[in-house]
Structure formats: structure tokens, C-alpha cells
Scaffold this active site. Structure first.
Site, PDB file in Angstrom:
ATOM      1  N   ARG A  74       0.816  -1.213   0.000  1.00 45.79           N
ATOM      2  CA  ARG A  74       0.000   0.000   0.000  1.00 45.79           C
ATOM      3  C   ARG A  74       0.850   1.263   0.000  1.00 45.79           C
ATOM      4  O   ARG A  74       0.425   2.295  -0.501  1.00 45.79           O
ATOM      5  CB  ARG A  74      -0.897   0.020   1.228  1.00 45.79           C
ATOM      6  N   CYS A  98      -7.307  -4.325   2.954  1.00 41.76           N
ATOM      7  CA  CYS A  98      -6.085  -4.847   3.562  1.00 41.76           C
ATOM      8  C   CYS A  98      -6.510  -5.681   4.764  1.00 41.76           C
ATOM      9  O   CYS A  98      -7.595  -5.472   5.314  1.00 41.76           O
ATOM     10  CB  CYS A  98      -5.227  -3.652   3.956  1.00 41.76           C
ATOM     11  N   ARG A 103      -8.554   1.023   5.245  1.00 48.60           N
ATOM     12  CA  ARG A 103      -7.442   1.904   4.909  1.00 48.60           C
ATOM     13  C   ARG A 103      -7.670   2.751   3.649  1.00 48.60           C
ATOM     14  O   ARG A 103      -6.962   2.597   2.649  1.00 48.60           O
ATOM     15  CB  ARG A 103      -6.145   1.093   4.803  1.00 48.60           C
ATOM     16  N   VAL A 308      -6.569   2.496  16.115  1.00 47.12           N
ATOM     17  CA  VAL A 308      -6.083   3.040  14.838  1.00 47.12           C
ATOM     18  C   VAL A 308      -6.674   2.286  13.647  1.00 47.12           C
ATOM     19  O   VAL A 308      -7.163   2.897  12.688  1.00 47.12           O
ATOM     20  CB  VAL A 308      -4.540   3.039  14.789  1.00 47.12           C
TER      21      VAL A 308
HETATM   22  N1  EPU Z   1      -7.105   6.855   7.197  1.00 48.33           N
HETATM   23  C1  EPU Z   1      -8.226   7.370   6.586  1.00 48.33           C
HETATM   24  N2  EPU Z   1      -8.059   8.095   5.437  1.00 48.33           N
HETATM   25  C2  EPU Z   1      -6.854   8.325   4.873  1.00 48.33           C
HETATM   26  C3  EPU Z   1      -5.716   7.785   5.502  1.00 48.33           C
HETATM   27  C4  EPU Z   1      -5.869   7.061   6.669  1.00 48.33           C
HETATM   28  O1  EPU Z   1      -9.351   7.196   7.055  1.00 48.33           O
HETATM   29  O2  EPU Z   1      -6.780   8.980   3.821  1.00 48.33           O
HETATM   30  C5  EPU Z   1      -7.234   6.078   8.450  1.00 48.33           C
HETATM   31  C6  EPU Z   1      -6.772   4.627   8.290  1.00 48.33           C
HETATM   32  O3  EPU Z   1      -7.776   3.816   7.726  1.00 48.33           O
HETATM   33  C7  EPU Z   1      -6.412   4.268   9.707  1.00 48.33           C
HETATM   34  C8  EPU Z   1      -5.867   5.587  10.261  1.00 48.33           C
HETATM   35  O4  EPU Z   1      -6.369   6.606   9.412  1.00 48.33           O
HETATM   36  O5  EPU Z   1      -7.565   3.894  10.415  1.00 48.33           O
HETATM   37  C9  EPU Z   1      -4.352   5.696  10.322  1.00 48.33           C
HETATM   38  O6  EPU Z   1      -3.809   5.290   9.082  1.00 48.33           O
HETATM   39  P1  EPU Z   1      -2.445   5.874   8.490  1.00 48.33           P
HETATM   40  O7  EPU Z   1      -2.761   6.576   7.205  1.00 48.33           O
HETATM   41  O8  EPU Z   1      -1.709   6.633   9.527  1.00 48.33           O
HETATM   42  O9  EPU Z   1      -1.653   4.555   8.151  1.00 48.33           O
HETATM   43  P2  EPU Z   1      -0.642   4.379   6.950  1.00 48.33           P
HETATM   44  O10 EPU Z   1       0.019   5.671   6.681  1.00 48.33           O
HETATM   45  O11 EPU Z   1      -1.334   3.693   5.828  1.00 48.33           O
HETATM   46  C10 EPU Z   1       1.472   3.823   8.370  1.00 48.33           C
HETATM   47  C11 EPU Z   1       2.438   2.684   8.449  1.00 48.33           C
HETATM   48  C12 EPU Z   1       1.739   1.493   9.101  1.00 48.33           C
HETATM   49  C13 EPU Z   1       1.263   1.904  10.492  1.00 48.33           C
HETATM   50  C14 EPU Z   1       0.347   3.124  10.378  1.00 48.33           C
HETATM   51  C15 EPU Z   1      -0.106   3.663  11.711  1.00 48.33           C
HETATM   52  C16 EPU Z   1       3.860   3.116   6.539  1.00 48.33           C
HETATM   53  C17 EPU Z   1       4.339   2.710   5.205  1.00 48.33           C
HETATM   54  N3  EPU Z   1       2.909   2.366   7.105  1.00 48.33           N
HETATM   55  O12 EPU Z   1       0.394   3.362   7.565  1.00 48.33           O
HETATM   56  O13 EPU Z   1       2.703   0.464   9.212  1.00 48.33           O
HETATM   57  O14 EPU Z   1       0.550   0.853  11.093  1.00 48.33           O
HETATM   58  O15 EPU Z   1       1.023   4.172   9.677  1.00 48.33           O
HETATM   59  O16 EPU Z   1       0.988   3.998  12.489  1.00 48.33           O
HETATM   60  O17 EPU Z   1       4.356   4.071   7.105  1.00 48.33           O
HETATM   61  C18 EPU Z   1       3.469  -1.744   9.391  1.00 48.33           C
HETATM   62  O18 EPU Z   1       4.628  -1.309   9.255  1.00 48.33           O
HETATM   63  O19 EPU Z   1       3.219  -2.926   9.745  1.00 48.33           O
HETATM   64  C19 EPU Z   1       2.342  -0.857   9.117  1.00 48.33           C
HETATM   65  C20 EPU Z   1       1.118  -1.302   8.852  1.00 48.33           C
END
Ligand code: EPU
Length: 401
Positions: A74, A98, A103, A308
């Protein structure tokens, strides 16, 4: 400790912001890092090396992230902001669902639209266009790590000032911001909820070492605590691990912070835990599964609440099969311990769940076989070798890098 996966991935994507060569150091050798390399190469960038990765995106042939690569990772969506900012166009597959939750990427798209981009969703792809992005005030509805990173990269080359409010505070976001500033970006407020970016016309190349992986460190710390081990984590940065260290100490572990890293000694008896996942500096969702294994060892009732992601309890049924007493009520897992875990065959559902199952296997009686171990290779560099060096009896039967 290895370099941080979630710092290396946005750094590699940031190479797309410049026609100058970029050198990224301390990059972990992981499947996801290779996927990002393949994605950049698919677009025409020259990507060389492991650990020290050089990217030259001066001659890009296409500004496209195809479904085949995005569906396996992703974080591929991180190319959207840089492509749009530098080339005025991007075509990036929507990531789809996912294992740990829906997400969506609505916050990324809303932010880019606020900066003047035209976004169309067609045939499962995000098609984005802009003549030149313009600075804007963007208030995130939810705290998003990659959303903050994507918009920070886009704003770095936009005309005028962008202010990101309710921005993510994760150390990986700060690390990316520091790398961008070293490339000539003008970003302030890193590590606070309000990040201000004054756009510049071009960015220079980069030479940046990514931060150590706090989740890898946390995983080894839990393994040490759960097995009554005594482990020194060379290169781990305690400043990124406050919430994890606090909870480990409550559990009874002896955690010492030195100049070279962190030392963890597991207690004879583990005290129950109450953990609620939160964006940084709260307790990280990426450590929830590992702490659940620790909680199975605690005497009394432990509570783990996941706020989260909506579906990050896939490991619960596997831990139950190993003998854990876990009841899930909405977003909270209620554990009664101590449980005597029994080794058996279990199935990994995602990256952090697979790390948790390995820790469960270390503490369980008898042999544990973890299937779908490829999830592990997405985010842990040579985990079985590192664990073996600490005395674990672990080996890879098949599959992997
Ligand atoms: N969300 C929304 N809309 C958006 C973006 C996010 O509703 O446009 C929601 C998500 O569905 C979730 C929350 O906001 O419920 C937080 O999601 P976030 O966008 O912060 O997650 P991410 O950026 O996709 C990164 C890490 C993840 C980690 C999360 C939370 C990277 C590449 N991935 O994901 O890492 O769990 O932040 O800290 O940086 C892992 O390494 O195992 C992993 C999943």
C-alpha cells in the site's frame, strides 16, 4: 537494529521529486523496499544497491504505479504526491482493502485537491493532474502517517505556503521532513501537529541515512521481556520508544537506556497490561500484536484496545489456538493469564501479527510452525538470524527472501 522500513519507503519515493541523484543509507533489506525499488524502476528511474540505495529519477518514462505493485504494498501510494508535484500528472492504482482494515486514502486525495489538483477515479486508478500545485491550508480529519508524508512531499514543490494541521508526529514523518529539508525544501514544525511548507521551484539530490526501526526494536524488546531474556539492542533509539518502554516497565521488565542502545531484561513474573493504541507519541498500533503475546504471560487481566485500525486482531484466533484466554469485545481484547501457550501450526495474517506469532512460538511449549511467513519478510530484516544469535531455536523451513 536495521533501518526503519516506514522511513525508507517514503525516502525512496522522495527521489521522484528531483532530477538529481539521491543516496539513501541504512536502508533495510526487505521485501517492501524491493517493491518500492521495482515501482521506481517501472517508471524509468535507475535504482541501484542494497542498504545504500542510489536512485536517479532524472529520466522518468511514465508517471504510473500499476495495480500489480500497489496491491502488494500500500505504501506505493507515496509516489502520488511527488509525481504530481514534479510532473503535474500521476496515475496510481487504488490500493484496495487490507487484512488490518479498509485503509482509505481520502485524506491524501482531499489534500491534493485543496492544492489545486484535479483528481479522477477511473478503472480502479487515481488519475491526478495539476499545472502547478498551489499552497493551501489542509486540516486532516484523521491523523495519517503516509497522508502527511504524501502532502509534505507534494507541498515541497508547490507554489507558496502549505500548512498541514492535525499532521502525524511519527518519527518517520520527521525523518522524511529532515531529508527533504536537506534537499532544499523549506519545512518547519516537524514533530508537531502543524507543519508549514514553503514551496520551492526545484530540489537538489539527497544523501540521507534513515532512522533505526523503532518497531523492530520494540519487537525484540517484547521478545526479551516475554522469554525472561537479557538483550541489548545496538542502535535502537529510545527517544522513539517512550510509550513502549513505559509499558514494558509496567510489565516488570528492566529497561536501561545507554548511549549505544537499549538493554532489556525480562521479569520473573509479568504484571498485567492496559494498552490503548494511538498515533505517535501514543502507543503504536504496530506493537499491539506483540504486546498481546506478552499479556498472555501476565498474571491477571490485561486489556488491549486498538483504536487506529478497525480489524487488527487477526492474531487473536491463532493465539487462542495456542491456548491463550482472550475475549474480544469491540475494539478491546481482554486477556486472562498467565496462559501456558502450546506450540502448534499457526497462520500469519499480516506483518506485525507474524512477529507476534514468532514471539508466541518462543515462549510456547513444544514446536510452533508459522505459515505465510512471507509477511515477515516485508518488514523484518533477517529476524530469524538475529533471534538465533540470541539463543532462539528458530529456522526457516521454506519460503522467504
Ligand atoms: N485513514 C483514513 N483516510 C486516509 C488515511 C488514513 O481514514 O486517507 C485512516 C486509516 O484507515 C487508519 C488511520 O487513518 O484507520 C491511520 O492510518 P495511516 O494513514 O496513519 O496509516 P498508513 O500511513 O497507511 C502507516 C504505516 C503502518 C502503520 C500506520 C499507523 C507506513 C508505510 N505504514 O500506515 O505500518 O501501522 O502508519 O501507524 O508508514 C506496518 O509497518 O506494519 C504498518 C502497517
Amino acid at each position: 537494529m536495521s533501518g526503519a522500513k516506514n522511513a525508507a519507503l517514503p525516502a525512496l519515493a522522495a527521489s521522484l521529486l528531483t532530477d538529481r541523484p539521491c543516496t539513501w543509507r541504512n536502508v533495510p533489506r526487505l521485501h517492501d523496499v524491493r517493491t518500492m525499488g521495482r515501482l521506481l524502476a517501472h517508471m524509468g528511474a535507475v535504482v541501484e544497491g542494497e542498504e545504500v540505495v542510489r536512485v536517479d529519477a532524472s529520466k522518468l518514462k511514465r508517471q504510473e504505479a500499476p495495480y500489480g505493485l500497489v496491491k502488494t504494498m500500500r505504501a506505493s501510494v507515496l509516489v502520488l504526491g511527488p509525481l504530481l508535484a514534479r510532473f503535474g500528472r500521476a496515475r496510481v492504482s487504488l490500493p484496495g482493502g487490507c487484512a488490518i482494515g479498509e485503509r482509505p486514502i481520502d485524506q491524501h486525495l482531499k489534500g491534493l485537491e485543496a492544492m489545486g489538483a484535479t483528481i479522477r477515479l477511473r478503472g480502479g486508478y487515481v488519475e491526478a493532474r495539476a499545472t502547478r500545485l498551489a499552497g493551501a491550508l489542509i486540516v486532516f480529519d484523521v491523523v495519517t502517517v503516509t497522508g502527511t508524508e504524501n502532502l509534505m512531499m507534494a507541498a515541497a514543490l508547490a507554489r507558496g505556503r502549505t500548512v498541514l494541521e492535525n499532521a502525524a508526529l511519527e518519527p518517520e514523518v520527521v525523518d522524511l521532513g529532515c531529508a527533504l529539508n536537506a534537499m532544499g525544501a523549506r519545512i518547519s514544525g516537524l514533530g508537531t501537529p502543524v507543519i508549514t511548507i514553503d514551496g520551492v521551484d526545484t530540489l537538489a539530490g539527497a544523501d540521507h541515512a534513515v532512522i533505526p526501526d523503532r518497531i523492530e526494536a520494540g519487537t525484540f524488546m517484547v521478545a526479551a521481556a516475554a522469554t525472561r531474556g537479557d538483550v541489548r539492542l545496538r542502535g535502537a533509539d529510545a527517544a522513539h520508544l517512550d510509550a513502549v518502554i513505559t509499558k514494558l516497565r509496567i510489565a516488570g521488565a528492566d529497561v536501561r537506556i545507554g548511549r549505544a542502545g537499549i538493554r532489556v531484561r525480562g521479569p520473573a513474573e509479568i504484571a498485567p497490561l492496559d494498552v490503548v493504541t494511538q498515533p505517535h507519541p501514543g502507543f503504536p498500533t504496530d506493537m499491539q500484536a506483540q504486546f498481546m503475546v506478552l499479556a498472555t504471560r501476565a498474571r491477571g487481566q490485561s486489556l488491549l484496545t486498538e483504536t487506529v485500525f478497525e480489524n487488527r486482531f487477526m492474531h487473536v484466533s491463532e493465539l487462542r489456538r495456542m491456548g491463550a484466554d482472550i475475549h474480544v469485545d469491540g475494539r478491546t481484547a481482554i486477556l486472562r493469564g498467565p496462559a501456558r501457550l502450546q506450540g502448534t501450526t499457526v497462520m500469519a495474517s499480516d506483518l506485525r501479527a507474524s512477529a507476534a506469532l514468532i514471539i508466541a512460538g518462543l515462549v510456547a511449549e513444544g514446536r510452533t510452525e508459522v505459515l505465510r511467513v512471507y509477511h515477515l519478510d516485508r518488514g523484518y530484516e533477517r529476524i530469524e538470524k538475529k533471534l538465533r544469535a540470541l539463543g532462539a531455536r528458530i529456522r526457516r523451513i521454506r519460503g522467504g527472501l
